[in-house]
Every structure is written in C-alpha cells, then in structure tokens.
Design an enzyme around this catalytic site. Sequence first.
Site, PDB file in Angstrom:
ATOM      1  N   GLU A  62       0.842  -1.197   0.000  1.00 29.57           N
ATOM      2  CA  GLU A  62       0.000   0.000   0.000  1.00 29.57           C
ATOM      3  C   GLU A  62       0.877   1.247   0.000  1.00 29.57           C
ATOM      4  OE1 GLU A  62      -1.330   1.520   4.132  1.00 29.57           O
ATOM      5  OE2 GLU A  62      -1.571  -0.655   4.294  1.00 29.57           O
ATOM      6  N   LYS A  79      -8.422  -4.274  10.560  1.00 23.95           N
ATOM      7  CA  LYS A  79      -7.031  -3.915  10.837  1.00 23.95           C
ATOM      8  C   LYS A  79      -6.950  -3.411  12.274  1.00 23.95           C
ATOM      9  CE  LYS A  79      -4.074   0.069   9.841  1.00 23.95           C
ATOM     10  NZ  LYS A  79      -3.876   1.234   8.953  1.00 23.95           N
TER      11      LYS A  79
END
Length: 210
Positions: A43, A131
């Site tokens: 990412e 997450k």
Amino acid sequence: MNRKEIVARIKNEKIVAILRTKSQNDVPQLVKIVLETGVDVLEITSNTPGYLEEITNARALYPNKIIGVGTAINVKIAEQAIAAGAQFLVTPNTNVDVVALSHKYDVPVLMGAMTSSEVCVASENGADVVKLFPAGAMGLQYFKALKAPLDHIEYFAVGGINPNNVGDWFKAGASGIGYGCVVNDAKTGKIDFEASKKLSVDFVNQAKSN
C-alpha cells in the site's frame, strides 16, 4: 481480479508492506526493492506526495502484484485512489462510508479499528479485513482479550510490528500483519534502501514460517 479474489490473495500472503515517505522521488525505487523481495501486497499511503500517480505507475509496472492505498480516511481519498487503480484500501479509522463506496467498485477494505465497538462496527458494515491499529501500542494481551469474544473476525495487526515480534502476533491469532517498509538512517534521517530491503526480506521469511 474481483474483490473476493483480492481478499483471498491478501490473506494468503499474510503481509502488507506500508510505504510512507516524504518525497515522491523515492517512491519508485522503494516500490521496486520491496516487491523484488517477494512481497506481493503493498500500500502507498495517501500522505505520501504524489501517491495517486505512484499507485498508477506501480500497477502498470507490476501487474502481478497487489497495489493499494493506505490512510484512506475518507470517501474522497477512497474514490480518487480507486480511480488511480488502487486494488484495495486501508484505513486507520472506522469509516463505514469508505466501505460502502469501495464495495460499489468491487474493491476491498482493510478497515482500522481499536476498540471492541469499532471492530464490530467495521465487521458488521462489511469490512473485508479488520485492521487492529495501533496493535503494538495496545499489545498482545489486549489483542488476546479483544479476540476472545470476537474470534469470528479475522484481524491484521498493524503498528509496532517488527521481525522480532511478528511470530508472537501470528501465534496470538492474527491472520496477517502490516509493516512500515521504509527504514531511515538513524544519523542522517535519509532512507536506507539496503536496510529497507532487508526488512522486507525478514518479513517475507516470517510470513512463510508462520
């Protein structure tokens, strides 16, 4: 790949490299050295200069890798990143509007959550992965206590994860982890590309052994 296929790939790989840097000029080299170590999911955070352009470039250069956007804190960032080619979104916060927007485009979300309430909100609103953030600051005991009543949810631990403790997080029940893949020289503050490469190698090896 569709959303389910991308999620399956991310879960199978177990690690997400997080690229955050202050200069756009450093991004191409960092992307190259990290992905060459065997990392398949990366990412580029939205507070990295030129992140949209770099997502587009990385998608073109590395079509077999999974490239997403990090720090997608709101719908505007999410929509722009998806338009730039982001294959998944990662947030530090619990924003259900981001999930709704992303799923509209068949793009998965790794949604940030810390408390049991946030975890449940994220999961019940369709987050593809929860997450746990900031995992390191909260600690393994917190994670174990949180997971006990909410063990039907899969977690990626992010924040404060390093090669020395990553095995403990997997043993505690984390399905995967995210790690900052940029290492800065302690004296100069500049990016240490060799150290960054070694860090990713270490995480790839840990993922294979857990």
